[in-house]
Design a protein around this motif. Sequence first.
Motif, short mmCIF file in Angstrom:
data_model
loop_
_atom_site.label_atom_id
_atom_site.label_comp_id
_atom_site.label_asym_id
_atom_site.label_seq_id
_atom_site.Cartn_x
_atom_site.Cartn_y
_atom_site.Cartn_z
N HIS A 58 4.96 -13.89 -1.54
CA HIS A 58 4.55 -15.35 -1.67
C HIS A 58 4.70 -15.94 -2.49
O HIS A 58 4.58 -16.81 -1.94
CB HIS A 58 3.01 -14.45 -2.75
N GLU A 81 -0.78 -3.88 6.84
CA GLU A 81 -2.08 -5.17 5.71
C GLU A 81 -1.37 -5.84 5.10
O GLU A 81 -1.59 -7.24 4.42
CB GLU A 81 -3.12 -4.20 5.38
N GLU A 82 -0.75 -5.16 4.27
CA GLU A 82 -0.06 -5.22 2.53
C GLU A 82 0.85 -6.21 3.36
O GLU A 82 1.49 -7.60 2.25
CB GLU A 82 0.97 -4.62 1.78
N TYR A 84 1.08 -8.74 5.84
CA TYR A 84 0.25 -9.44 5.91
C TYR A 84 -0.54 -10.77 4.60
O TYR A 84 -0.07 -11.85 4.30
CB TYR A 84 -1.33 -9.26 7.45
N SER A 85 -0.91 -9.43 3.72
CA SER A 85 -1.43 -10.12 2.79
C SER A 85 -0.06 -10.96 2.71
O SER A 85 -0.54 -12.02 1.23
CB SER A 85 -2.39 -9.17 1.82
N LYS A 88 0.96 -14.34 4.10
CA LYS A 88 -0.44 -15.18 4.94
C LYS A 88 -0.34 -16.79 4.37
O LYS A 88 -1.29 -17.19 5.07
CB LYS A 88 -1.94 -13.98 4.64
#
Length: 146
Positions: A58, A81-82, A84-85, A88
């Motif tokens: 992040h 998913e984790e 990409y989160s 992103k």
Amino acid sequence: MKSISVSDITLRQVSTSDSPRLSFNEKVEVAGTLDRLCVDVIETAPITEGKTDVLFLHTISSLVKYSAIACPVGYTEESVEETYSAVKGAKKPRLVVSVPVSTVGMEYICKKKPQKVLEMLETLTKKAASLCGDVEVSFSDATRAE
């Protein structure tokens, strides 16, 4: 005309090597330096340490302006998913689907037979592509594949 793309694997390698690990701040500093150098792709390690790795991704995703942030996904749709989160927020996020393709690698690392690895590869790639516009598929140990 062909172009040359530069990928840096420093952040991926420091997490897997036996050498002393970089601190969180040092890794952020490395990412910032690589971005200022306009490296095309900054390759990171996969998420293995949960919240710490997600926070790192992040952080650099919000700081990096020029480089793509490439992060390997795990072997499940949830890991896609984790990952990409976590990336992103980057200007150029990239998901990397990497699987072994030698028989030994498939059975030892994935604990799957070749047909199941192909099915897993298809599932992971489709999931990654549904989330992110930039997906890289990478085959490890390809020189030993049948």
